[in-house]
Scaffold this motif. Structure first.
Motif, PDB file in Angstrom:
ATOM      1  N   LEU A 281       0.793  -1.314  -0.162  1.00 14.24           N
ATOM      2  CA  LEU A 281      -0.112   0.056   0.087  1.00 14.24           C
ATOM      3  C   LEU A 281       0.965   1.379  -0.055  1.00 14.24           C
ATOM      4  CD1 LEU A 281      -2.400  -1.334   2.716  1.00 14.24           C
ATOM      5  CD2 LEU A 281      -2.752  -1.452   0.010  1.00 14.24           C
ATOM      6  N   ALA A 282       1.785   1.171   0.697  1.00 14.71           N
ATOM      7  CA  ALA A 282       3.107   2.231   0.552  1.00 14.71           C
ATOM      8  C   ALA A 282       4.253   1.473   1.145  1.00 14.71           C
ATOM      9  CB  ALA A 282       2.504   3.528   1.547  1.00 14.71           C
ATOM     10  N   GLU A 283       5.189   2.258   1.041  1.00 15.32           N
ATOM     11  CA  GLU A 283       6.632   1.557   1.572  1.00 15.32           C
ATOM     12  C   GLU A 283       6.728   1.246   2.943  1.00 15.32           C
ATOM     13  OE1 GLU A 283       9.487   5.345   2.131  1.00 15.32           O
ATOM     14  OE2 GLU A 283       9.369   4.629   0.193  1.00 15.32           O
ATOM     15  N   ASP A 284       5.838   1.804   4.007  1.00 12.54           N
ATOM     16  CA  ASP A 284       5.831   1.416   5.005  1.00 12.54           C
ATOM     17  C   ASP A 284       4.497   0.882   5.655  1.00 12.54           C
ATOM     18  OD1 ASP A 284       4.384   3.786   4.875  1.00 12.54           O
ATOM     19  OD2 ASP A 284       4.876   4.952   6.659  1.00 12.54           O
ATOM     20  N   HIS A 285       3.661   0.449   4.611  1.00  9.13           N
ATOM     21  CA  HIS A 285       2.253  -0.189   4.915  1.00  9.13           C
ATOM     22  C   HIS A 285       2.049  -1.183   3.985  1.00  9.13           C
ATOM     23  CE1 HIS A 285      -2.206   0.886   5.717  1.00  9.13           C
ATOM     24  NE2 HIS A 285      -1.694  -0.210   6.299  1.00  9.13           N
ATOM     25  N   ILE A 286       1.924  -2.487   4.556  1.00  9.01           N
ATOM     26  CA  ILE A 286       1.813  -3.792   3.758  1.00  9.01           C
ATOM     27  C   ILE A 286       0.518  -4.445   4.040  1.00  9.01           C
ATOM     28  CG2 ILE A 286       4.140  -3.864   3.212  1.00  9.01           C
ATOM     29  CD1 ILE A 286       4.463  -5.717   5.318  1.00  9.01           C
ATOM     30  N   GLY A 287      -0.105  -5.376   3.056  1.00  6.71           N
ATOM     31  CA  GLY A 287      -1.320  -6.108   3.301  1.00  6.71           C
ATOM     32  C   GLY A 287      -0.992  -7.185   2.723  1.00  6.71           C
ATOM     33  N   GLN A 288      -1.878  -8.331   3.705  1.00  6.25           N
ATOM     34  CA  GLN A 288      -1.764  -9.702   3.222  1.00  6.25           C
ATOM     35  C   GLN A 288      -0.513 -10.205   3.206  1.00  6.25           C
ATOM     36  OE1 GLN A 288      -3.504 -10.138  -0.623  1.00  6.25           O
ATOM     37  NE2 GLN A 288      -5.704  -9.577   0.282  1.00  6.25           N
ATOM     38  N   ILE A 289       0.220 -10.581   4.401  1.00  8.45           N
ATOM     39  CA  ILE A 289       1.585 -10.783   4.648  1.00  8.45           C
ATOM     40  C   ILE A 289       1.509 -12.321   5.134  1.00  8.45           C
ATOM     41  CG2 ILE A 289       3.702 -10.311   5.945  1.00  8.45           C
ATOM     42  CD1 ILE A 289       1.251  -7.946   6.266  1.00  8.45           C
ATOM     43  N   ASP A 290       2.596 -13.250   4.563  1.00  6.59           N
ATOM     44  CA  ASP A 290       2.729 -14.375   4.853  1.00  6.59           C
ATOM     45  C   ASP A 290       4.388 -14.636   5.031  1.00  6.59           C
ATOM     46  OD1 ASP A 290       0.317 -15.640   4.581  1.00  6.59           O
ATOM     47  OD2 ASP A 290       0.334 -15.801   2.488  1.00  6.59           O
TER      48      ASP A 290
ATOM     49  N   THR B 173       0.679 -15.382   9.385  1.00 11.02           N
ATOM     50  CA  THR B 173      -0.251 -14.563   8.395  1.00 11.02           C
ATOM     51  C   THR B 173      -0.601 -13.559   9.012  1.00 11.02           C
ATOM     52  OG1 THR B 173      -0.655 -16.889   7.422  1.00 11.02           O
ATOM     53  CG2 THR B 173      -2.157 -14.783   6.770  1.00 11.02           C
ATOM     54  N   ALA B 174      -0.631 -12.355   8.450  1.00 10.23           N
ATOM     55  CA  ALA B 174      -1.243 -11.013   8.825  1.00 10.23           C
ATOM     56  C   ALA B 174      -2.113 -10.461   7.876  1.00 10.23           C
ATOM     57  CB  ALA B 174      -0.171 -10.149   9.393  1.00 10.23           C
TER      58      ALA B 174
ATOM     59  N   HIS C 209      -2.307 -14.799  12.611  1.00 11.46           N
ATOM     60  CA  HIS C 209      -2.562 -16.067  12.602  1.00 11.46           C
ATOM     61  C   HIS C 209      -1.320 -16.934  12.572  1.00 11.46           C
ATOM     62  CE1 HIS C 209      -6.989 -15.223  12.463  1.00 11.46           C
ATOM     63  NE2 HIS C 209      -6.520 -14.589  11.402  1.00 11.46           N
ATOM     64  N   ARG C 210      -1.081 -17.743  13.486  1.00 12.25           N
ATOM     65  CA  ARG C 210       0.263 -18.384  13.528  1.00 12.25           C
ATOM     66  C   ARG C 210      -0.011 -19.885  13.407  1.00 12.25           C
ATOM     67  NH1 ARG C 210       5.061 -15.377  15.689  1.00 12.25           N
ATOM     68  NH2 ARG C 210       4.021 -13.594  16.526  1.00 12.25           N
ATOM     69  N   THR C 211       0.950 -20.509  12.455  1.00  9.68           N
ATOM     70  CA  THR C 211       0.765 -21.980  12.393  1.00  9.68           C
ATOM     71  C   THR C 211       2.231 -22.711  12.868  1.00  9.68           C
ATOM     72  OG1 THR C 211      -0.909 -21.668  10.740  1.00  9.68           O
ATOM     73  CG2 THR C 211       0.078 -23.810  11.161  1.00  9.68           C
ATOM     74  N   ARG C 212       2.363 -23.343  13.964  1.00 15.37           N
ATOM     75  CA  ARG C 212       3.544 -23.895  13.806  1.00 15.37           C
ATOM     76  C   ARG C 212       3.671 -25.580  13.803  1.00 15.37           C
ATOM     77  NH1 ARG C 212       6.355 -19.913  17.317  1.00 15.37           N
ATOM     78  NH2 ARG C 212       4.722 -18.739  18.252  1.00 15.37           N
ATOM     79  N   TYR C 213       4.752 -25.929  13.136  1.00 11.72           N
ATOM     80  CA  TYR C 213       4.661 -27.262  12.576  1.00 11.72           C
ATOM     81  C   TYR C 213       5.741 -27.825  13.392  1.00 11.72           C
ATOM     82  CZ  TYR C 213       2.300 -25.337   8.849  1.00 11.72           C
ATOM     83  OH  TYR C 213       1.204 -24.548   7.827  1.00 11.72           O
ATOM     84  N   GLY C 214       5.462 -29.078  14.427  1.00  6.39           N
ATOM     85  CA  GLY C 214       6.507 -29.763  15.080  1.00  6.39           C
ATOM     86  C   GLY C 214       6.212 -31.026  14.955  1.00  6.39           C
TER      87      GLY C 214
ATOM     88  N   ALA D 254       0.247 -26.623  15.757  1.00  2.89           N
ATOM     89  CA  ALA D 254      -0.331 -25.821  16.737  1.00  2.89           C
ATOM     90  C   ALA D 254      -0.599 -24.586  16.085  1.00  2.89           C
ATOM     91  CB  ALA D 254       0.768 -25.536  17.783  1.00  2.89           C
ATOM     92  N   LEU D 255      -2.137 -24.225  16.556  1.00  2.00           N
ATOM     93  CA  LEU D 255      -2.541 -22.803  15.847  1.00  2.00           C
ATOM     94  C   LEU D 255      -2.871 -22.001  17.044  1.00  2.00           C
ATOM     95  CD1 LEU D 255      -5.305 -24.561  13.436  1.00  2.00           C
ATOM     96  CD2 LEU D 255      -3.175 -23.688  12.684  1.00  2.00           C
ATOM     97  N   SER D 256      -2.425 -20.494  16.482  1.00  3.79           N
ATOM     98  CA  SER D 256      -2.779 -19.546  17.527  1.00  3.79           C
ATOM     99  C   SER D 256      -3.283 -18.232  16.835  1.00  3.79           C
ATOM    100  CB  SER D 256      -1.678 -19.250  18.485  1.00  3.79           C
ATOM    101  OG  SER D 256      -0.639 -18.886  17.637  1.00  3.79           O
ATOM    102  N   SER D 257      -4.095 -17.476  17.416  1.00  2.00           N
ATOM    103  CA  SER D 257      -4.425 -16.010  16.854  1.00  2.00           C
ATOM    104  C   SER D 257      -4.438 -14.962  17.725  1.00  2.00           C
ATOM    105  CB  SER D 257      -5.839 -16.049  16.430  1.00  2.00           C
ATOM    106  OG  SER D 257      -6.102 -16.997  15.316  1.00  2.00           O
ATOM    107  N   GLU D 258      -3.757 -13.724  17.304  1.00  2.00           N
ATOM    108  CA  GLU D 258      -3.687 -12.557  18.176  1.00  2.00           C
ATOM    109  C   GLU D 258      -3.898 -11.473  17.070  1.00  2.00           C
ATOM    110  OE1 GLU D 258       0.830 -12.091  19.061  1.00  2.00           O
ATOM    111  OE2 GLU D 258       0.586 -14.287  18.242  1.00  2.00           O
ATOM    112  N   PRO D 259      -4.539 -10.594  18.044  1.00  5.55           N
ATOM    113  CA  PRO D 259      -4.877  -9.162  17.360  1.00  5.55           C
ATOM    114  C   PRO D 259      -3.629  -8.438  16.577  1.00  5.55           C
ATOM    115  CG  PRO D 259      -5.170  -8.985  19.505  1.00  5.55           C
ATOM    116  CD  PRO D 259      -4.874 -10.184  19.460  1.00  5.55           C
ATOM    117  N   THR D 260      -2.556  -8.243  17.175  1.00  2.00           N
ATOM    118  CA  THR D 260      -1.406  -7.658  17.100  1.00  2.00           C
ATOM    119  C   THR D 260      -0.255  -8.458  17.364  1.00  2.00           C
ATOM    120  OG1 THR D 260      -1.203  -6.476  18.822  1.00  2.00           O
ATOM    121  CG2 THR D 260      -2.405  -5.388  16.869  1.00  2.00           C
TER     122      THR D 260
END
Length: 173
Positions: free
Chosen positions: A36-45, A60-61, A77-82, A87-93
């Motif tokens: 979106l701008a050099e300091d603002h991005i969207g759909q990050i993996d 994923t954010a 949203h985080r996905t950890r493979y072990g 293991a799945l987890s979510s957090e607002p920021t």
């Protein structure tokens, strides 16, 4: 990128079909879906790799903003493979620190011919530090460094023809 565009167009009708930016940062591979701008991005993996190059985790954010020397990601949203499973987890920021800064994004977005010598030098150093192939940019850097000297040489070679004899001299002379 072509397969990615096709997958997005099939999977979601409103999805953005422009190409993503793929970067490597130490033990991570980053896909930025929207710039979106050099300091603002969207759909990050962000794909975290272990020392063997195997996938350890995926982050994923929905969006990210660069402030105070790091990326502040939203809708994470985080996905950890072990060995014990996934293991799945979510957090607002979440905070993500890495070598991908707005200046690095700016270098990847600009057309390669519009980069100056300093910008090419920074891009080559970034790519070399992340074990990426920088040969294309190294060649471009050398071309930009040698170009002024070749123009001067061509001007010097043309000088005798400019200050030659008048036009009434025949071709044999």
């Amino acid at each position: 990128p072509a397969g990615e565009q096709e997958a997005r167009s099939i999977g979601a009708p409103n999805a953005q079909t422009t190409h993503s930016i793929w970067l490597r940062d130490a033990g991570s591979v980053i896909e930025i879906g929207q710039l979106l701008a050099e300091d603002h991005i969207g759909q990050i993996d962000i794909f975290g790799l272990n020392s063997d190059g195997q996938l350890e985790q995926e982050l994923t954010a929905g969006s990210g903003v660069y402030t105070d020397g790091h990326w502040r990601l939203s809708d994470v949203h985080r996905t950890r493979y072990g060995s014990s499973g996934v293991a799945l987890s979510s957090e607002p920021t979440a905070i993500w620190s890495g070598n991908v800064t707005p200046s690095v994004l700016r270098l990847f977005i600009l057309q390669e011919n519009s980069l100056n010598v300093h910008g090419l030098w920074r891009l080559i150093n970034y790519m070399n530090s992340n074990h990426l192939d920088a040969r294309k940019y190294t060649t471009l850097l050398w071309r930009k460094l040698v170009e002024p000297f070749s123009v001067i040489a061509m001007a010097l070679f043309a000088l005798p023809f400019v200050s030659g004899r008048p036009r009434d001299v025949n071709a044999g002379q």
